[in-house]
Design a protein around this motif. Structure first.
Motif, PDB file in Angstrom:
ATOM      1  N   GLN A   1       0.811  -1.218   0.000  1.00 38.43           N
ATOM      2  CA  GLN A   1       0.000   0.000   0.000  1.00 38.43           C
ATOM      3  C   GLN A   1       0.845   1.269   0.000  1.00 38.43           C
ATOM      4  N   LEU A   2       2.140   1.126   0.337  1.00 32.41           N
ATOM      5  CA  LEU A   2       3.010   2.298   0.422  1.00 32.41           C
ATOM      6  C   LEU A   2       3.874   2.419  -0.825  1.00 32.41           C
ATOM      7  N   GLN A   3       3.895   3.587  -1.399  1.00 31.31           N
ATOM      8  CA  GLN A   3       4.717   3.868  -2.571  1.00 31.31           C
ATOM      9  C   GLN A   3       6.193   3.693  -2.240  1.00 31.31           C
ATOM     10  N   ASP A   4       6.907   2.979  -3.076  1.00 31.17           N
ATOM     11  CA  ASP A   4       8.366   2.890  -2.954  1.00 31.17           C
ATOM     12  C   ASP A   4       8.929   4.280  -3.275  1.00 31.17           C
ATOM     13  N   LEU A   5       9.611   4.869  -2.309  1.00 33.37           N
ATOM     14  CA  LEU A   5      10.113   6.238  -2.465  1.00 33.37           C
ATOM     15  C   LEU A   5      11.532   6.286  -3.019  1.00 33.37           C
ATOM     16  N   GLY A   6      12.023   5.164  -3.532  1.00 34.33           N
ATOM     17  CA  GLY A   6      13.361   5.144  -4.125  1.00 34.33           C
ATOM     18  C   GLY A   6      13.492   6.139  -5.272  1.00 34.33           C
ATOM     19  N   VAL A   7      12.422   6.301  -6.041  1.00 35.03           N
ATOM     20  CA  VAL A   7      12.442   7.244  -7.170  1.00 35.03           C
ATOM     21  C   VAL A   7      12.586   8.680  -6.662  1.00 35.03           C
ATOM     22  N   LEU A   8      11.996   8.977  -5.507  1.00 35.97           N
ATOM     23  CA  LEU A   8      12.163  10.297  -4.900  1.00 35.97           C
ATOM     24  C   LEU A   8      13.609  10.501  -4.460  1.00 35.97           C
ATOM     25  N   LEU A   9      14.187   9.489  -3.832  1.00 33.90           N
ATOM     26  CA  LEU A   9      15.575   9.600  -3.363  1.00 33.90           C
ATOM     27  C   LEU A   9      16.537   9.860  -4.518  1.00 33.90           C
ATOM     28  N   ASP A  10      16.232   9.294  -5.670  1.00 35.76           N
ATOM     29  CA  ASP A  10      17.127   9.420  -6.825  1.00 35.76           C
ATOM     30  C   ASP A  10      16.834  10.656  -7.676  1.00 35.76           C
ATOM     31  N   ALA A  11      15.781  11.386  -7.327  1.00 36.21           N
ATOM     32  CA  ALA A  11      15.452  12.610  -8.060  1.00 36.21           C
ATOM     33  C   ALA A  11      16.385  13.743  -7.642  1.00 36.21           C
ATOM     34  N   ALA A  12      16.559  14.717  -8.526  1.00 39.26           N
ATOM     35  CA  ALA A  12      17.384  15.881  -8.195  1.00 39.26           C
ATOM     36  C   ALA A  12      16.737  16.660  -7.059  1.00 39.26           C
ATOM     37  N   SER A  13      17.559  17.155  -6.143  1.00 39.45           N
ATOM     38  CA  SER A  13      17.036  17.977  -5.059  1.00 39.45           C
ATOM     39  C   SER A  13      16.588  19.324  -5.621  1.00 39.45           C
ATOM     40  N   LEU A  14      15.677  19.973  -4.918  1.00 39.40           N
ATOM     41  CA  LEU A  14      15.110  21.229  -5.412  1.00 39.40           C
ATOM     42  C   LEU A  14      16.154  22.347  -5.456  1.00 39.40           C
ATOM     43  N   ASP A  15      17.066  22.350  -4.484  1.00 42.41           N
ATOM     44  CA  ASP A  15      18.040  23.442  -4.370  1.00 42.41           C
ATOM     45  C   ASP A  15      19.240  23.284  -5.285  1.00 42.41           C
ATOM     46  N   ASP A  16      19.636  22.033  -5.543  1.00 47.40           N
ATOM     47  CA  ASP A  16      20.844  21.781  -6.332  1.00 47.40           C
ATOM     48  C   ASP A  16      20.603  20.580  -7.238  1.00 47.40           C
ATOM     49  N   PRO A  17      20.391  20.820  -8.538  1.00 49.44           N
ATOM     50  CA  PRO A  17      20.102  19.712  -9.462  1.00 49.44           C
ATOM     51  C   PRO A  17      21.242  18.704  -9.576  1.00 49.44           C
ATOM     52  N   ASN A  18      22.436  19.092  -9.113  1.00 53.13           N
ATOM     53  CA  ASN A  18      23.572  18.163  -9.152  1.00 53.13           C
ATOM     54  C   ASN A  18      23.588  17.222  -7.950  1.00 53.13           C
ATOM     55  N   LYS A  19      22.694  17.464  -7.001  1.00 53.08           N
ATOM     56  CA  LYS A  19      22.592  16.585  -5.833  1.00 53.08           C
ATOM     57  C   LYS A  19      21.240  15.886  -5.834  1.00 53.08           C
ATOM     58  N   LYS A  20      21.271  14.587  -5.590  1.00 54.42           N
ATOM     59  CA  LYS A  20      20.017  13.852  -5.470  1.00 54.42           C
ATOM     60  C   LYS A  20      19.413  14.119  -4.096  1.00 54.42           C
ATOM     61  N   VAL A  21      18.123  13.857  -3.976  1.00 48.64           N
ATOM     62  CA  VAL A  21      17.452  14.025  -2.693  1.00 48.64           C
ATOM     63  C   VAL A  21      18.158  13.217  -1.615  1.00 48.64           C
ATOM     64  N   ARG A  22      18.573  11.996  -1.957  1.00 49.70           N
ATOM     65  CA  ARG A  22      19.233  11.147  -0.955  1.00 49.70           C
ATOM     66  C   ARG A  22      20.532  11.775  -0.424  1.00 49.70           C
ATOM     67  N   ASP A  23      21.127  12.691  -1.197  1.00 50.87           N
ATOM     68  CA  ASP A  23      22.395  13.311  -0.790  1.00 50.87           C
ATOM     69  C   ASP A  23      22.213  14.470   0.179  1.00 50.87           C
ATOM     70  N   VAL A  24      20.992  14.951   0.326  1.00 51.03           N
ATOM     71  CA  VAL A  24      20.789  16.135   1.179  1.00 51.03           C
ATOM     72  C   VAL A  24      20.069  15.801   2.488  1.00 51.03           C
ATOM     73  N   ILE A  25      19.722  14.522   2.683  1.00 50.35           N
ATOM     74  CA  ILE A  25      19.049  14.148   3.925  1.00 50.35           C
ATOM     75  C   ILE A  25      19.943  13.272   4.783  1.00 50.35           C
ATOM     76  N   HIS A  26      19.652  13.256   6.059  1.00 46.56           N
ATOM     77  CA  HIS A  26      20.491  12.544   7.016  1.00 46.56           C
ATOM     78  C   HIS A  26      20.523  11.051   6.705  1.00 46.56           C
ATOM     79  N   PRO A  27      21.716  10.419   6.736  1.00 47.43           N
ATOM     80  CA  PRO A  27      21.815   8.989   6.407  1.00 47.43           C
ATOM     81  C   PRO A  27      20.880   8.106   7.233  1.00 47.43           C
TER      82      PRO A  27
END
Length: 481
Positions: A142-168
């Protein structure tokens, strides 16, 4: 905060890391109609359908379709829901789409029938006493796999993925099996909270060791002030400190055995004995505010902000939640975990971990939009807005750099910096709430009133953990050692 009832106004930590006994009824709600299954990787239900897909671009990496309505269901408790509305406004402007917003303290009761009926909202802040059982939802796809979100470009820096700007630790905490399907948006600091002004006025210094704490409590009591108070109606509040203190002294591998319900994990760990005997001593010397066993979390916090007690175990949401009763010069501060004997982790170690769980419905009408709202919330703009509005950190790393922070948030931020990599994150309370909140919580309540010896607490806690380990009806999760 103070505007809602004590039981529902849960406080960030209670609303996200803890599944309270009040929530346990949702775990087996018949209307869910779910079969028992293990969490798996993303299946076909995780893929948004083609009709919802727009054109992928640098500014729209998820391919959100313009004009498609979005529905957000946000827990409205100690944090309010304005911060979410602010992000929704940006979504609405960017995608020319209507956003239906519901703020509520009844997430589970309102959404259980909608999940069962195949009509869930797109994005949900799944908090509060009455939340949904995410373990069950995940195991049923029932829960969306958010892997695609993690691999998307972050809003502030397109050279960084979302996964790169959040705490490990956010990446670890949000997994069910191998699937990342829960985004814990906030980052909560747990510890021993106190008034810097009171400590300075009395000439007291926050202790570094368990023994120093006992000694200081003696000095405090002589001044006619109670050293400690706690939410006796919900004694698992004490676990915010107690569990982490065990992990600090005994080390994470030994704690992970506890998380994983390994045999004898409680009884063979010397750190458990040290910590529980410490609490037994505090109780025996009557270092807890009289009547604490009957207080709610709000009542205990109010006693504390009135300087009836010096210390309270809590999370960083307390600054926002206790704001109505906190004097302007209180100087809210948090202390790190204390040193014991033979500690595996160094002085300054802190429990800091992701909180406030956001989920996207795989079977919602606009899961891409749900993920995009989260991407917007993970921008520095909205992370800073969250810090300003609710005095709490988000999972966005270094988002508050350069900001003028409130006293409690500034103290928490400084404690995180001092801890460095020595941040403890625990799973037991997340995975097995009936065990931690009802069973062990009841034992802890007895320990703090002096009605249970440390040796009995340990023995009974192990027995309760063993029952869960042997219960085939409870889905089990494992952390790597």
């Amino acid at each position: 905060m103070g505007s809602t009832s004590a039981h529902n106004n849960e406080g960030l930590g209670r609303r996200n890391l803890i599944k309270r006994s009040a929530a346990l009824g949702l775990i087996t709600v018949p209307t869910m109609g779910f079969l028992s299954a293990c969490a798996t990787g993303g299946g076909p239900e995780d893929k948004p359908t083609a009709k919802e897909t727009g054109t992928v671009s640098a500014k729209n990496p998820l391919g959100v379709k313009n004009g498609v309505a979005l529905e957000a269901f946000i827990f409205k408790g100690g944090l309010g829901d304005q911060y979410a509305k602010d992000a929704e406004a940006d979504y609405k402007t960017t995608y020319q789409a209507e956003v239906k917003h519901t703020g509520t303290q009844e997430v589970g009761p309102k959404l259980t029938p909608r999940f069962a009926g195949g009509n869930p909202p797109d994005v949900i802040d799944n908090s509060g006493a009455n939340h949904l059982d995410m373990n069950k939802l995940s195991s049923q796809g029932q829960l969306q796999d958010l892997g695609v979100l993690l691999d998307a470009a972050s809003l502030d820096d397109p050279n960084k993925k979302v996964r790169d700007v959040i705490h490990p630790s956010t990446l670890e905490k949000g997994k069910h099996g191998d699937k990342f399907d829960v985004l814990y948006y906030a980052f909560t600091i747990y510890g021993t909270w106190y008034s810097q002004k009171l400590m300075q006025d009395k000439g007291w210094t926050y202790p570094k060791t368990l023994d120093e704490m006992v000694k200081l409590c003696g000095d405090i009591k002589k001044e006619g002030i109670a050293p400690w108070t706690y939410a006796g109606k919900y004694p698992y509040y004490v676990h915010f400190n107690l569990f982490a203190q065990i992990a600090k002294i005994g080390g994470m591998p030994a704690w992970i055995e506890i998380d994983n319900l390994e045999p004898n994990a409680w009884t063979k760990n010397d750190a458990v004995k040290q910590v529980i005997e410490h609490y037994e001593e505090l109780a025996a010397k009557k270092y807890f505010l009289e009547g604490s066993e009957g207080l709610t979390h709000i009542q205990s916090q109010t006693s504390w902000t009135k300087n009836n007690a010096v210390f309270i175990p809590n999370g960083s949401w307390v600054e926002n939640e206790a704001a109505p009763t906190t004097p302007k010069d209180f100087g809210m501060s948090v202390g790190a975990l204390l040193d014991g004997t033979g500690d595996k982790l160094p002085s300054g170690t802190l429990r800091g971990e992701p909180s406030e769980p956001y989920i996207v419905s795989a079977k919602g009408k606009n899961p891409l939009g749900g993920m995009e709202l989260l991407r917007i919330m993970l921008s520095k703009k909205h992370a800073q807005n969250f810090a300003t509005k609710v005095k709490s950190l988000t999972c966005v790393v270094d988002a508050t750099e350069g900001m003028t922070l409130s006293p409690g948030l500034a103290s928490a931020s400084a404690a995180v910096k001092a801890a460095g990599d020595n941040l403890i994150s625990l799973q037991l309370q997340e995975w097995y709430p009936a065990l931690t909140d009802e069973k062990i919580g009841g034992l802890t309540g007895q320990l703090l009133t002096g009605d249970l010896k440390a040796s009995e607490w340990i023995k009974k806690t192990q027995a309760e953990a063993d029952k869960v380990a042997q219960d085939s009806a409870v889905t089990k999760f494992k952390r790597a050692g």
